[in-house]
Design a protein around this motif. Structure first.
Motif, PDB file in Angstrom:
ATOM      1  N   GLY A   4       0.783  -1.225   0.000  1.00 53.02           N
ATOM      2  CA  GLY A   4       0.000   0.000   0.000  1.00 53.02           C
ATOM      3  C   GLY A   4       0.813   1.272   0.000  1.00 53.02           C
ATOM      4  N   VAL A   5       2.140   1.173  -0.141  1.00 50.63           N
ATOM      5  CA  VAL A   5       2.984   2.369  -0.106  1.00 50.63           C
ATOM      6  C   VAL A   5       3.374   2.808  -1.516  1.00 50.63           C
ATOM      7  N   LYS A   6       3.899   4.008  -1.609  1.00 46.63           N
ATOM      8  CA  LYS A   6       4.394   4.509  -2.901  1.00 46.63           C
ATOM      9  C   LYS A   6       5.669   3.722  -3.247  1.00 46.63           C
ATOM     10  N   PRO A   7       5.642   2.928  -4.307  1.00 45.19           N
ATOM     11  CA  PRO A   7       6.790   2.080  -4.636  1.00 45.19           C
ATOM     12  C   PRO A   7       7.935   2.849  -5.299  1.00 45.19           C
ATOM     13  N   GLU A   8       9.142   2.372  -5.018  1.00 46.37           N
ATOM     14  CA  GLU A   8      10.323   2.966  -5.653  1.00 46.37           C
ATOM     15  C   GLU A   8      11.454   1.939  -5.666  1.00 46.37           C
ATOM     16  N   ILE A   9      12.082   1.785  -6.826  1.00 42.94           N
ATOM     17  CA  ILE A   9      13.208   0.865  -6.984  1.00 42.94           C
ATOM     18  C   ILE A   9      14.291   1.558  -7.798  1.00 42.94           C
ATOM     19  N   GLN A  10      15.542   1.289  -7.440  1.00 44.62           N
ATOM     20  CA  GLN A  10      16.676   1.822  -8.189  1.00 44.62           C
ATOM     21  C   GLN A  10      17.397   0.636  -8.828  1.00 44.62           C
ATOM     22  N   ILE A  11      17.546   0.694 -10.144  1.00 41.35           N
ATOM     23  CA  ILE A  11      18.172  -0.386 -10.905  1.00 41.35           C
ATOM     24  C   ILE A  11      19.479   0.140 -11.489  1.00 41.35           C
ATOM     25  N   PHE A  12      20.522  -0.702 -11.417  1.00 43.38           N
ATOM     26  CA  PHE A  12      21.861  -0.304 -11.826  1.00 43.38           C
ATOM     27  C   PHE A  12      22.352  -1.156 -12.995  1.00 43.38           C
ATOM     28  N   GLU A  13      23.117  -0.509 -13.862  1.00 39.76           N
ATOM     29  CA  GLU A  13      23.661  -1.166 -15.040  1.00 39.76           C
ATOM     30  C   GLU A  13      24.730  -2.198 -14.663  1.00 39.76           C
ATOM     31  N   ASP A  14      25.539  -1.915 -13.663  1.00 37.01           N
ATOM     32  CA  ASP A  14      26.651  -2.790 -13.289  1.00 37.01           C
ATOM     33  C   ASP A  14      26.412  -3.446 -11.929  1.00 37.01           C
ATOM     34  N   THR A  15      27.186  -4.472 -11.639  1.00 41.72           N
ATOM     35  CA  THR A  15      27.114  -5.111 -10.332  1.00 41.72           C
ATOM     36  C   THR A  15      27.583  -4.131  -9.260  1.00 41.72           C
TER      37      THR A  15
END
Length: 188
Positions: free
Chosen positions: A100-111
């Motif tokens: 029920g919260v505002k979702p947020e994800i950070q995705i990175f190109e490298d390991t």
């Protein structure tokens, strides 16, 4: 757990506040019926050998193709699934974290969270933002997310929980394949 061995002629309506999965041994909601309201580490130990249809009531569930919540996984939201033939699942969990919260994800190109990154707050086809098939790590800021191997919610899936940080997709067989992401949100 309730087990019935008679054919099902009509599907009963149940309150959505009761989070559960109802599994049927035959397609079309027929055959042996087993109902679960809690996580199951090993479906074989519960006598489940055939799953041909099921219903999700309330919160989503993640099913795993191996025992002990391991192997490939698929996420199913509330609804009827009258015919299931995508492989046998052997364990499953109910998903209730941060729906029920505002979702947020950070995705990175490298390991190890290196290289170019993108922060997302809604369902996104990563190819549309020139980030498809390049991700190698992520940090979930909030919400629960599903990452997909292919666009349009297709292919292998990876469930990502709030606060989770995965520094290296190589270790989980997901490196440079993610093409689509979406948050799981509450239906209520």
């Amino acid at each position: 757990m309730s087990v019935y061995y008679y054919p099902v002629y009509a599907v009963q309506q149940t309150s959505a506040s009761e989070n559960k999965i109802i599994i049927y041994s035959e397609a079309g909601f027929n055959g042996r019926i087993t109902e679960f309201k809690k996580n199951v580490l090993n479906l074989e130990e519960k006598g489940i050998t055939q799953i041909s249809s099921f219903q999700i009531i309330g919160a989503p569930w993640v099913v795993y193709f191996e025992k002990n919540y391991t192997g490939n996984q698929m996420i199913f939201e509330e609804g009827d699934y009258p015919s299931y033939d995508k492989g046998r699942f052997l364990s499953m969990k109910i998903i209730t974290e941060d729906l029920g919260v505002k979702p947020e994800i950070q995705i990175f190109e490298d390991t190890n969270y290196g290289g170019k990154s993108v922060t997302l707050q809604h369902e996104t086809n990563l190819h549309n933002i020139n980030f498809g098939d390049t991700a190698s790590s992520h940090k979930v800021i909030s919400g629960t997310w599903v990452l997909y191997e292919h666009v349009d919610r297709q292919g292998k899936q990876l469930l990502c929980l709030p606060g989770q940080e995965v520094p290296n997709y190589c270790e989980i067989g997901f490196n440079d394949v993610i093409s689509h992401v979406r948050p799981l949100v509450s239906k209520s």
